[in-house]
Design an enzyme around this catalytic site. Structure first.
Site, PDB file in Angstrom:
ATOM      1  N   ASP A  81       0.851  -1.194   0.000  1.00 29.32           N
ATOM      2  CA  ASP A  81       0.000   0.000   0.000  1.00 29.32           C
ATOM      3  C   ASP A  81       0.890   1.249   0.000  1.00 29.32           C
ATOM      4  O   ASP A  81       1.821   1.356   0.803  1.00 29.32           O
ATOM      5  CB  ASP A  81      -0.875  -0.040   1.266  1.00 29.32           C
ATOM      6  N   HIS A  82       0.619   2.189  -0.887  1.00 28.43           N
ATOM      7  CA  HIS A  82       1.346   3.472  -0.951  1.00 28.43           C
ATOM      8  C   HIS A  82       2.867   3.316  -0.960  1.00 28.43           C
ATOM      9  O   HIS A  82       3.570   3.881  -0.108  1.00 28.43           O
ATOM     10  CB  HIS A  82       0.958   4.387   0.218  1.00 28.43           C
ATOM     11  N   HIS A 179      -7.948   9.992   3.721  1.00 19.76           N
ATOM     12  CA  HIS A 179      -7.450   8.999   4.674  1.00 19.76           C
ATOM     13  C   HIS A 179      -7.743   9.441   6.116  1.00 19.76           C
ATOM     14  O   HIS A 179      -7.837  10.626   6.391  1.00 19.76           O
ATOM     15  CB  HIS A 179      -5.937   8.824   4.505  1.00 19.76           C
ATOM     16  N   HIS A 210      -9.421   4.741  -2.327  1.00 24.19           N
ATOM     17  CA  HIS A 210      -8.714   4.805  -1.043  1.00 24.19           C
ATOM     18  C   HIS A 210      -9.590   5.557  -0.035  1.00 24.19           C
ATOM     19  O   HIS A 210     -10.632   6.086  -0.388  1.00 24.19           O
ATOM     20  CB  HIS A 210      -7.384   5.556  -1.217  1.00 24.19           C
ATOM     21  N   GLY A 211      -9.105   5.621   1.202  1.00 25.35           N
ATOM     22  CA  GLY A 211      -9.757   6.463   2.215  1.00 25.35           C
ATOM     23  C   GLY A 211     -11.234   6.148   2.401  1.00 25.35           C
ATOM     24  O   GLY A 211     -12.060   7.046   2.514  1.00 25.35           O
ATOM     25  N   ASP A 255      -8.616   0.856   6.378  1.00 29.36           N
ATOM     26  CA  ASP A 255      -7.603   0.717   7.418  1.00 29.36           C
ATOM     27  C   ASP A 255      -8.120   1.288   8.743  1.00 29.36           C
ATOM     28  O   ASP A 255      -8.189   0.603   9.759  1.00 29.36           O
ATOM     29  CB  ASP A 255      -6.327   1.457   6.963  1.00 29.36           C
ATOM     30  N   ARG A 280      -3.483 -11.657  26.183  1.00 28.92           N
ATOM     31  CA  ARG A 280      -4.284 -12.554  25.338  1.00 28.92           C
ATOM     32  C   ARG A 280      -5.769 -12.358  25.545  1.00 28.92           C
ATOM     33  O   ARG A 280      -6.562 -12.637  24.652  1.00 28.92           O
ATOM     34  CB  ARG A 280      -3.891 -14.016  25.616  1.00 28.92           C
TER      35      ARG A 280
HETATM   36  P1  13P Z   1      -8.946   4.823   5.588  1.00 27.23           P
HETATM   37  O1  13P Z   1      -8.081   5.720   6.405  1.00 27.23           O
HETATM   38  O2  13P Z   1     -10.238   5.498   5.215  1.00 27.23           O
HETATM   39  O3  13P Z   1      -9.191   3.522   6.227  1.00 27.23           O
HETATM   40  O4  13P Z   1      -8.190   4.547   4.205  1.00 27.23           O
HETATM   41  C1  13P Z   1      -7.163   3.598   4.140  1.00 27.23           C
HETATM   42  C2  13P Z   1      -6.468   3.589   2.837  1.00 27.23           C
HETATM   43  O5  13P Z   1      -6.910   4.143   1.854  1.00 27.23           O
HETATM   44  C3  13P Z   1      -5.180   2.858   2.765  1.00 27.23           C
HETATM   45  O6  13P Z   1      -4.554   3.022   1.538  1.00 27.23           O
END
Ligand code: 13P
Length: 315
Positions: A81-82, A179, A210-211, A255, A280
């Site tokens: 990712d990114h 994000h 994304h986001g 995320d 745990r």
């Molecule tokens: P969020 O912050 O909305 O979960 O987005 C995550 C994301 O785009 C990771 O690449």
């Protein structure tokens, strides 16, 4: 079974979106696999630069390999990712990742194309597929911070040229999401008009959102009640996912929502059990709650129940 995102997108295009979930540790890995199998969904595991360096990049890799053995029915892609250019090459050469994202969206149009093309050439030589980004999302994504003023939507006229010249296999588009846990500080929402224009320019081509965390308000309220400070957090309306899927979105990144589940479980656990020091105990609750969260998200994405179809397609 690890597959490329390309295979998953072929199965999903125009019908549903595949959930792309970021993970960092053992408990998320277990919850992720359990939740996707509970809902019989194909999925994408996303590993960010931050996740790779949280302990050692080989640790997550080994966890995922172990999960692949523990859950042999699972079908998923492993995606960076990114990534920056250097991290992309590291993942391409690892023999483990099936997909990488090169994010040069902060560069000029020409530079973004040039960098993306270099990564595409290296990835394709090894059978790995590449996601790129055009336009810029607002918000904070680990090392990347983009103010609302700097954020800009993807220009549909440029999208086709970008894909043709860079050769990328999927394109992350900026259509109003951002994000993090604090989205839409103004009165924004998703720009379906822009998405529809992009799809006209790039028919049958997989797009990525994304986001896309929903930042559920009941989750935020529980976190705040248990001592958190997340007033004003808000996200994307998950009921819009299926509409986005019809317009060519095949991958939806989530995320923040997973982090909120972790925060809620641990805050509530230690508030209710101040005597506990066994990691745990909340870990067990978290894995269950995370699995339920994933299954519920897959219902909203439309990917629940699609695993058999994907298995047949892969052969
Ligand atoms: P969020 O912050 O909305 O979960 O987005 C995550 C994301 O785009 C990771 O690449």
């Amino acid at each position: 079974m690890i597959v490329t995102t390309k295979k998953l997108f072929e199965a999903a295009y125009g019908k549903y979106a595949i959930g792309a979930y970021n993970i960092n540790n053992l408990e998320q890995t277990m919850g992720l696999f359990r939740g996707n199998l509970m809902s019989e969904a194909p999925f994408i595991i996303q590993i960010s630069k931050g996740a790779r360096s949280y302990t050692d990049k080989r640790m997550l890799q080994a966890l995922i390999k172990a999960a692949d053995e523990v859950f042999p029915e699972a079908i998923f892609a492993v995606h960076l990712d990114h990534g920056d250019e250097e991290t992309c090459y590291d993942c391409i050469n690892s023999g483990f990742y099936s997909s990488v994202m090169i994010d040069a969206s902060h560069e000029s149009f020409e530079e973004n194309i040039a960098i993306t093309k270099r990564v595409v050439d290296a990835a394709h030589a090894k059978g790995i597929v590449v996601e790129a980004e055009l336009g810029q999302l607002g918000g904070v994504e680990e090392h990347i911070q983009v103010s609302e003023d700097e954020a800009r939507l993807t220009n549909p006229d440029q999208a086709k040229e970008f894909v043709e010249r860079s050769g990328c296999d999927s394109l992350a588009v900026a259509i109003g999401t951002s994000h993090g846990a604090f989205k839409f500080s103004g009165s924004q929402s998703l720009h379906f008009d822009v998405l529809s224009e992009i799809q006209k320019e790039l028919p049958n081509y997989p797009l990525v959102m994304h986001g896309s965390s929903s930042v559920p308000q009941e989750e935020v309220a529980r976190i705040n009640k248990a001592g958190g400070k997340l007033e004003g957090a808000r996200g994307v309306d998950a009921s819009q996912f299926k509409q986005a899927a019809k317009l060519g979105v095949t991958k939806i990144n989530i995320d923040t929502d997973g982090r909120l589940v972790w925060t809620r479980v641990h805050r509530e656990h230690f508030l209710e059990h101040p005597e506990n020091f066994d990691l745990r105990k909340p870990g067990i609750v978290f894995m269950e709650e995370y699995a339920k969260f994933i299954a519920d998200k897959n219902d909203k994405l439309g990917s629940s129940g699609q695993l058999d179809e994907v298995r047949k397609m892969i052969g």
